[in-house]
Design a protein around this motif. Sequence first.
Motif, mmCIF file in Angstrom:
data_model
loop_
_atom_site.group_PDB
_atom_site.id
_atom_site.type_symbol
_atom_site.label_atom_id
_atom_site.label_comp_id
_atom_site.label_asym_id
_atom_site.label_seq_id
_atom_site.Cartn_x
_atom_site.Cartn_y
_atom_site.Cartn_z
ATOM 1 N N ARG A 1 35.809 -10.746 21.738
ATOM 2 C CA ARG A 1 34.764 -10.344 22.338
ATOM 3 C C ARG A 1 34.744 -10.652 24.458
ATOM 4 N N GLY A 2 35.897 -10.592 25.083
ATOM 5 C CA GLY A 2 35.791 -10.594 26.065
ATOM 6 C C GLY A 2 35.682 -12.568 26.128
ATOM 7 N N LYS A 3 35.689 -13.247 25.937
ATOM 8 C CA LYS A 3 35.666 -14.648 25.483
ATOM 9 C C LYS A 3 36.573 -15.613 25.638
ATOM 10 N N LEU A 4 36.828 -17.166 25.225
ATOM 11 C CA LEU A 4 37.920 -17.617 24.960
ATOM 12 C C LEU A 4 37.438 -18.334 23.782
ATOM 13 N N TRP A 5 37.472 -18.523 23.236
ATOM 14 C CA TRP A 5 36.441 -19.277 21.670
ATOM 15 C C TRP A 5 37.953 -20.593 21.425
ATOM 16 N N CYS A 6 37.048 -21.709 21.058
ATOM 17 C CA CYS A 6 37.820 -22.862 20.436
ATOM 18 C C CYS A 6 36.938 -23.442 19.041
ATOM 19 N N HIS A 7 36.927 -24.878 17.979
ATOM 20 C CA HIS A 7 36.480 -24.943 17.368
ATOM 21 C C HIS A 7 36.120 -26.355 17.122
ATOM 22 N N LEU A 8 34.974 -26.083 16.908
ATOM 23 C CA LEU A 8 34.179 -27.503 16.521
ATOM 24 C C LEU A 8 33.829 -27.840 15.409
ATOM 25 N N VAL A 9 34.800 -29.313 14.989
ATOM 26 C CA VAL A 9 34.676 -29.837 13.624
ATOM 27 C C VAL A 9 34.399 -31.389 14.068
ATOM 28 N N ALA A 10 33.984 -32.288 13.011
ATOM 29 C CA ALA A 10 33.669 -33.749 12.521
ATOM 30 C C ALA A 10 34.203 -34.088 11.247
ATOM 31 N N ASP A 11 33.683 -35.241 11.416
ATOM 32 C CA ASP A 11 34.419 -36.024 10.085
ATOM 33 C C ASP A 11 33.274 -35.753 8.750
ATOM 34 N N SER A 12 31.957 -36.063 9.127
ATOM 35 C CA SER A 12 30.937 -35.308 8.654
ATOM 36 C C SER A 12 30.048 -33.671 9.172
ATOM 37 N N LEU A 13 30.185 -33.720 7.906
ATOM 38 C CA LEU A 13 28.112 -32.286 8.214
ATOM 39 C C LEU A 13 27.029 -32.972 8.845
ATOM 40 N N GLY A 14 26.799 -33.744 8.810
ATOM 41 C CA GLY A 14 25.858 -34.448 9.466
ATOM 42 C C GLY A 14 26.071 -34.806 11.009
ATOM 43 N N GLU A 15 26.991 -34.924 10.953
ATOM 44 C CA GLU A 15 26.984 -35.368 13.043
ATOM 45 C C GLU A 15 27.852 -34.585 13.134
ATOM 46 N N LEU A 16 28.198 -33.161 12.504
ATOM 47 C CA LEU A 16 28.579 -31.997 13.181
ATOM 48 C C LEU A 16 27.462 -31.125 13.507
ATOM 49 N N HIS A 17 26.685 -31.011 12.180
ATOM 50 C CA HIS A 17 25.513 -30.066 13.241
ATOM 51 C C HIS A 17 24.451 -30.485 13.650
ATOM 52 N N GLN A 18 24.462 -32.198 13.828
ATOM 53 C CA GLN A 18 24.416 -33.175 14.873
ATOM 54 C C GLN A 18 24.069 -32.445 16.337
ATOM 55 N N PHE A 19 26.074 -33.036 16.857
ATOM 56 C CA PHE A 19 26.790 -32.575 18.387
ATOM 57 C C PHE A 19 26.457 -31.315 18.197
ATOM 58 N N ALA A 20 26.451 -30.033 17.720
ATOM 59 C CA ALA A 20 26.590 -29.316 17.524
ATOM 60 C C ALA A 20 24.709 -28.522 17.696
ATOM 61 N N SER A 21 23.869 -29.539 17.602
ATOM 62 C CA SER A 21 22.057 -29.152 18.668
ATOM 63 C C SER A 21 22.123 -29.431 19.958
ATOM 64 N N ASN A 22 22.703 -30.903 20.108
ATOM 65 C CA ASN A 22 23.120 -31.289 20.860
ATOM 66 C C ASN A 22 23.914 -30.225 22.045
ATOM 67 N N LEU A 23 24.922 -29.399 22.067
ATOM 68 C CA LEU A 23 25.369 -28.844 22.642
ATOM 69 C C LEU A 23 24.180 -26.891 22.473
ATOM 70 N N GLY A 24 23.215 -27.217 22.075
ATOM 71 C CA GLY A 24 22.537 -25.886 22.133
ATOM 72 C C GLY A 24 22.497 -25.155 21.351
ATOM 73 N N LEU A 25 23.822 -25.594 20.595
ATOM 74 C CA LEU A 25 24.540 -24.485 19.115
ATOM 75 C C LEU A 25 23.286 -24.214 18.491
ATOM 76 N N ARG A 26 22.966 -22.786 17.697
ATOM 77 C CA ARG A 26 22.271 -22.838 16.746
ATOM 78 C C ARG A 26 23.065 -23.051 15.082
ATOM 79 N N ARG A 27 22.404 -23.814 14.626
ATOM 80 C CA ARG A 27 22.897 -23.977 12.972
ATOM 81 C C ARG A 27 23.244 -22.441 12.314
ATOM 82 N N SER A 28 22.368 -21.779 12.624
ATOM 83 C CA SER A 28 23.222 -20.175 12.310
ATOM 84 C C SER A 28 24.621 -19.995 12.754
#
Length: 93
Positions: A13-40
């Motif tokens: 869709r006209g952009k370059l994309w990468c993948h964000l992962v973590a060692d735990s789901l809680g950490e991943l979701h918290q970090f994503a939230s800090n980045l402004g990403l939606r849980r959805s």
Amino acid sequence: MTVYVDNECIQWRGKLWCHLVADSLGELHQFASNLGLRRSWFQDKAYPHYDVTTAVRQHALRLGALPGTRKQIIASAKLLRAELLAMRSDADT
């Protein structure tokens, strides 16, 4: 616990994309939230991760994510998958 972001730079869709992962789901979701990403935006079909643009990747690195090698991304994705499956199994009992 660690958060990783790869540098796959997949064109979509006209952009370059990468993948964000973590060692735990809680950490991943918290970090994503800090980045402004939606849980959805969390993806768990093939393996648990968030897709992020290269601009968001740079922001993630500034916030403390580590540049992930393919091996690290896969290892973290396997941990997340196992955690997700365990959570779903617990919910079924």
